[in-house]
Design a protein around this motif. Structure first.
Motif, PDB file in Angstrom:
ATOM      1  N   ASN A   1      79.016  45.319 -44.839  1.00 26.34           N
ATOM      2  CA  ASN A   1      79.073  44.211 -43.889  1.00 26.34           C
ATOM      3  C   ASN A   1      79.197  42.870 -44.604  1.00 26.34           C
ATOM      4  OD1 ASN A   1      78.844  43.246 -41.100  1.00 26.34           O
ATOM      5  ND2 ASN A   1      76.948  42.334 -41.840  1.00 26.34           N
ATOM      6  N   ALA A   2      78.486  42.705 -45.722  1.00 33.61           N
ATOM      7  CA  ALA A   2      78.580  41.463 -46.486  1.00 33.61           C
ATOM      8  C   ALA A   2      79.984  41.267 -47.029  1.00 33.61           C
ATOM      9  CB  ALA A   2      77.566  41.467 -47.621  1.00 33.61           C
ATOM     10  N   TYR A   3      80.580  42.330 -47.530  1.00 32.99           N
ATOM     11  CA  TYR A   3      81.941  42.240 -48.067  1.00 32.99           C
ATOM     12  C   TYR A   3      82.940  41.878 -46.962  1.00 32.99           C
ATOM     13  CZ  TYR A   3      86.390  43.547 -50.100  1.00 32.99           C
ATOM     14  OH  TYR A   3      87.693  43.522 -50.529  1.00 32.99           O
ATOM     15  N   ILE A   4      82.849  42.581 -45.832  1.00 33.58           N
ATOM     16  CA  ILE A   4      83.768  42.308 -44.724  1.00 33.58           C
ATOM     17  C   ILE A   4      83.570  40.881 -44.216  1.00 33.58           C
ATOM     18  CG2 ILE A   4      84.335  42.920 -42.342  1.00 33.58           C
ATOM     19  CD1 ILE A   4      83.699  45.825 -43.078  1.00 33.58           C
ATOM     20  N   GLY A   5      82.317  40.468 -44.056  1.00 32.51           N
ATOM     21  CA  GLY A   5      82.036  39.117 -43.581  1.00 32.51           C
ATOM     22  C   GLY A   5      82.541  38.051 -44.525  1.00 32.51           C
ATOM     23  N   TYR A   6      82.369  38.281 -45.817  1.00 32.69           N
ATOM     24  CA  TYR A   6      82.860  37.320 -46.799  1.00 32.69           C
ATOM     25  C   TYR A   6      84.378  37.191 -46.729  1.00 32.69           C
ATOM     26  CZ  TYR A   6      83.864  35.073 -51.226  1.00 32.69           C
ATOM     27  OH  TYR A   6      84.346  34.216 -52.182  1.00 32.69           O
ATOM     28  N   ARG A   7      85.039  38.342 -46.638  1.00 32.95           N
ATOM     29  CA  ARG A   7      86.503  38.324 -46.589  1.00 32.95           C
ATOM     30  C   ARG A   7      87.017  37.642 -45.313  1.00 32.95           C
ATOM     31  NH1 ARG A   7      89.739  39.646 -50.831  1.00 32.95           N
ATOM     32  NH2 ARG A   7      91.209  40.372 -49.301  1.00 32.95           N
ATOM     33  N   LEU A   8      86.373  37.917 -44.187  1.00 33.60           N
ATOM     34  CA  LEU A   8      86.824  37.338 -42.927  1.00 33.60           C
ATOM     35  C   LEU A   8      86.530  35.847 -42.823  1.00 33.60           C
ATOM     36  CD1 LEU A   8      85.822  40.083 -40.341  1.00 33.60           C
ATOM     37  CD2 LEU A   8      88.129  39.463 -41.047  1.00 33.60           C
ATOM     38  N   ASN A   9      85.381  35.422 -43.309  1.00 35.39           N
ATOM     39  CA  ASN A   9      84.985  34.021 -43.146  1.00 35.39           C
ATOM     40  C   ASN A   9      85.521  33.100 -44.230  1.00 35.39           C
ATOM     41  OD1 ASN A   9      83.521  34.055 -40.712  1.00 35.39           O
ATOM     42  ND2 ASN A   9      81.793  35.000 -41.746  1.00 35.39           N
ATOM     43  N   ASN A  10      86.148  33.632 -45.252  1.00 33.91           N
ATOM     44  CA  ASN A  10      86.698  32.787 -46.312  1.00 33.91           C
ATOM     45  C   ASN A  10      88.212  32.861 -46.372  1.00 33.91           C
ATOM     46  OD1 ASN A  10      84.308  31.664 -47.283  1.00 33.91           O
ATOM     47  ND2 ASN A  10      83.813  33.581 -48.298  1.00 33.91           N
ATOM     48  N   THR A  11      88.831  32.933 -45.226  1.00 30.43           N
ATOM     49  CA  THR A  11      90.289  32.904 -45.180  1.00 30.43           C
ATOM     50  C   THR A  11      90.752  31.457 -45.050  1.00 30.43           C
ATOM     51  OG1 THR A  11      90.299  33.160 -42.786  1.00 30.43           O
ATOM     52  CG2 THR A  11      90.444  35.170 -44.105  1.00 30.43           C
ATOM     53  N   SER A  12      91.966  31.215 -45.474  1.00 27.67           N
ATOM     54  CA  SER A  12      92.503  29.868 -45.304  1.00 27.67           C
ATOM     55  C   SER A  12      92.917  29.693 -43.852  1.00 27.67           C
ATOM     56  CB  SER A  12      93.696  29.655 -46.233  1.00 27.67           C
ATOM     57  OG  SER A  12      94.706  30.587 -45.928  1.00 27.67           O
ATOM     58  N   GLY A  13      92.573  28.574 -43.309  1.00 26.88           N
ATOM     59  CA  GLY A  13      92.891  28.300 -41.915  1.00 26.88           C
ATOM     60  C   GLY A  13      94.136  27.441 -41.808  1.00 26.88           C
ATOM     61  N   LYS A  14      94.381  26.991 -40.619  1.00 22.19           N
ATOM     62  CA  LYS A  14      95.507  26.078 -40.391  1.00 22.19           C
ATOM     63  C   LYS A  14      95.014  24.656 -40.583  1.00 22.19           C
ATOM     64  CE  LYS A  14      97.859  29.069 -37.264  1.00 22.19           C
ATOM     65  NZ  LYS A  14      99.045  29.114 -36.491  1.00 22.19           N
ATOM     66  N   SER A  15      95.739  23.907 -41.366  1.00 24.19           N
ATOM     67  CA  SER A  15      95.317  22.530 -41.616  1.00 24.19           C
ATOM     68  C   SER A  15      96.266  21.556 -40.918  1.00 24.19           C
ATOM     69  CB  SER A  15      95.270  22.246 -43.114  1.00 24.19           C
ATOM     70  OG  SER A  15      96.555  22.370 -43.668  1.00 24.19           O
ATOM     71  N   TYR A  16      95.666  20.546 -40.374  1.00 21.07           N
ATOM     72  CA  TYR A  16      96.395  19.491 -39.684  1.00 21.07           C
ATOM     73  C   TYR A  16      95.919  18.162 -40.233  1.00 21.07           C
ATOM     74  CZ  TYR A  16      97.441  23.189 -36.365  1.00 21.07           C
ATOM     75  OH  TYR A  16      97.848  24.358 -35.796  1.00 21.07           O
ATOM     76  N   THR A  17      96.794  17.180 -40.216  1.00 20.39           N
ATOM     77  CA  THR A  17      96.452  15.844 -40.676  1.00 20.39           C
ATOM     78  C   THR A  17      96.346  14.928 -39.469  1.00 20.39           C
ATOM     79  OG1 THR A  17      97.654  16.238 -42.724  1.00 20.39           O
ATOM     80  CG2 THR A  17      97.114  13.959 -42.196  1.00 20.39           C
ATOM     81  N   ASP A  18      95.217  14.250 -39.366  1.00 16.32           N
ATOM     82  CA  ASP A  18      95.017  13.292 -38.282  1.00 16.32           C
ATOM     83  C   ASP A  18      95.861  12.058 -38.570  1.00 16.32           C
ATOM     84  OD1 ASP A  18      94.131  11.785 -36.184  1.00 16.32           O
ATOM     85  OD2 ASP A  18      92.045  11.658 -36.866  1.00 16.32           O
TER      86      ASP A  18
END
Length: 96
Positions: A42-59
């Motif tokens: 569970n720790a491995y799966i959680g780490y992999r899922l929560n540390n993905t690169s997201g979509k970045s936007y500039t204000d």
């Protein structure tokens, strides 16, 4: 009982228990080992899922970059940290 989760956080409630099921006949040491194995997975799966690169936007007004990511949590706690609670349950089983 009510479960509150985001994303794939629901598997944090069941994965360690499912890993401990094959060890039910071996006593508390086997069940604790199964919980520890499930907590590690569970720790491995959680780490992999929560540390993905997201979509970045500039204000445009401030010029700051904002990153949007999906959260995977159970009761507002990220998946990888729920594993610490499962490991604590396993240790309590070993001590008691």
């Amino acid at each position: 009982m009510m479960l509150i989760w985001q994303g794939w956080g629901i598997i944090s409630a069941f994965l360690p228990v499912l890993c401990a099921l094959p060890f039910l006949n071996t006593g508390r040491f086997g069940i604790a080992a199964g919980l520890l194995i499930g907590a590690a997975i569970n720790a491995y799966i959680g780490y992999r899922l929560n540390n993905t690169s997201g979509k970045s936007y500039t204000d445009n007004d401030t010029g700051q970059e904002v990153v949007f990511r999906k959260k995977h949590s159970l009761f507002w706690i990220p998946m990888q940290y729920i594993s610490v609670l499962w490991a604590a349950v396993a240790v309590i089983m070993l001590i008691g």
